[in-house]
Write an enzyme that holds these catalytic residues in place. Sequence first.
Site, PDB file in Angstrom:
ATOM      1  N   HIS A 410      24.003  28.946 -32.181  1.00  0.00           N
ATOM      2  CA  HIS A 410      25.062  28.733 -31.207  1.00  0.00           C
ATOM      3  C   HIS A 410      25.199  27.259 -30.823  1.00  0.00           C
ATOM      4  O   HIS A 410      26.205  26.846 -30.235  1.00  0.00           O
ATOM      5  CB  HIS A 410      24.802  29.565 -29.949  1.00  0.00           C
ATOM      6  CG  HIS A 410      26.051  30.088 -29.304  1.00  0.00           C
ATOM      7  ND1 HIS A 410      27.258  29.448 -29.395  1.00  0.00           N
ATOM      8  CD2 HIS A 410      26.282  31.204 -28.563  1.00  0.00           C
ATOM      9  CE1 HIS A 410      28.178  30.115 -28.726  1.00  0.00           C
ATOM     10  NE2 HIS A 410      27.611  31.204 -28.214  1.00  0.00           N
ATOM     11  N   ASP A 414      30.458  28.212 -32.364  1.00  0.00           N
ATOM     12  CA  ASP A 414      30.885  29.053 -31.248  1.00  0.00           C
ATOM     13  C   ASP A 414      31.133  30.467 -31.758  1.00  0.00           C
ATOM     14  O   ASP A 414      31.218  30.714 -32.973  1.00  0.00           O
ATOM     15  CB  ASP A 414      32.157  28.493 -30.605  1.00  0.00           C
ATOM     16  CG  ASP A 414      31.924  27.135 -29.970  1.00  0.00           C
ATOM     17  OD1 ASP A 414      30.787  26.893 -29.516  1.00  0.00           O
ATOM     18  OD2 ASP A 414      32.870  26.314 -29.951  1.00  0.00           O
TER      19      ASP A 414
END
Length: 439
Positions: A410, A414
């Site tokens: 992450h 995204d």
Amino acid sequence: MLSKHIIAVARGRSLLRPQHIQDVSKLLMAQFHTSRLLQAETVQVPQMAESITEGTLKTWTKQVGDTVAVDEEVATIETDKIDVSVNAPKAGTIVKLLANEEDTVVPGQDLFIIEEGEVSESSTPAPPPPKEEKGPSETESKPKPKDASEPSDQQADKKLPPPPKPSDSDKKAPKAEKESSKESSKEKAPKKEKESAPAAPKPAVGSRNETRVKMNRMRLRIAERLKQSQNAAASLTTFNEIDMSALVNMRKKYKDAVAKEHDVKLGFMSFFAKASVLALKEIPAANASIEGDEIVYRDYVDLSVAVATPKGLVTPVVRNAEGMGLVDIEREVASLGKRARDGKLGLEDMAGGTFTISNGGVFGSLYGTPIINLPQAAVLGMHTIKDRAVVVDGQIVIRPIMVVALTYDHRLMDGREAVTFLVKIKEYLEDPAKMLLAV
């Protein structure tokens, strides 16, 4: 003075006393051994890679006194990545082993001593039959004198009376003996197998025995890297389902032709690899990595393919997969997989890698969350194909469904990018023709 004494001894006129002759023989033997030692060479643990500083000596394939040819394997060293073979630098005889199995060894450490010498048939013991074949020719040229007490062949033939004719019962006896001998040999064979390979005893009911096995270096390294991935990456997993109908039919239609023309077994891995390469072009963050405070984006795709081996999971790399077709990918994946299972991978086969595909479906996995192979940004997990009832155009139909998972970092990607990436793969695989039209 010493040379004169040696010459005199050779001529049978010794000028030395017996104890002096013994001293001379010892001196000659010492010179002989010294000349042999000058031919010996100490072989060291080879340099394996910058990241590998030590290993475990797992097996000696040769022992002291064994002869070896040039480049013949003498020992195997296990590291946290691969098994390294130590080969003989020249033909000769193993004189001494300088380490024991299960010892920790480091590059440059003395490992064994080899004495130079050509490996020939004379250095190895010849089997008895060839030696006996030379006997008749020698005995023909130089007949062996017979003992006077031994009768000649003609005399023996005269003395022996003609054998009596066998009766019907005698004729049947040898046959019966042969049959009984065959039966006895059949009965003995299973006993030998049982003696050589006794069955492991079953644990008793209520047993609380424990068995401790030392972790091999590869398993230790895998554990370290996986824990490092969990600690460093901000891992998150997204799932999707793929209708494999079109892919199954396409593979069924062309697999025989591909096998005949290219000698390659067409599987699903090449299609997933090709779909991943195309999706990586559209979502470059999935092919990137973090180095310090920078993000490194790549125009090429080095595809890591997870392969299960007896010692643990390895990830050999398909280089520049972006420029390869389905057949080329399938051939390279098959080659890397075979070498991995045979323990023949080199460090160069596993170095690098920008994106990983892991196929847990071959073991029957239905769902799973793969772990990122740092410093990569994502890993695609394939699973087993199951027939399921799904709705297509308002109708309930049975379709082969595979659940796929994408675990991503992450910090680099995204949720939107990760989901889009997995949807792209789904679209390519549910309609393989799109992969041909993609640029």
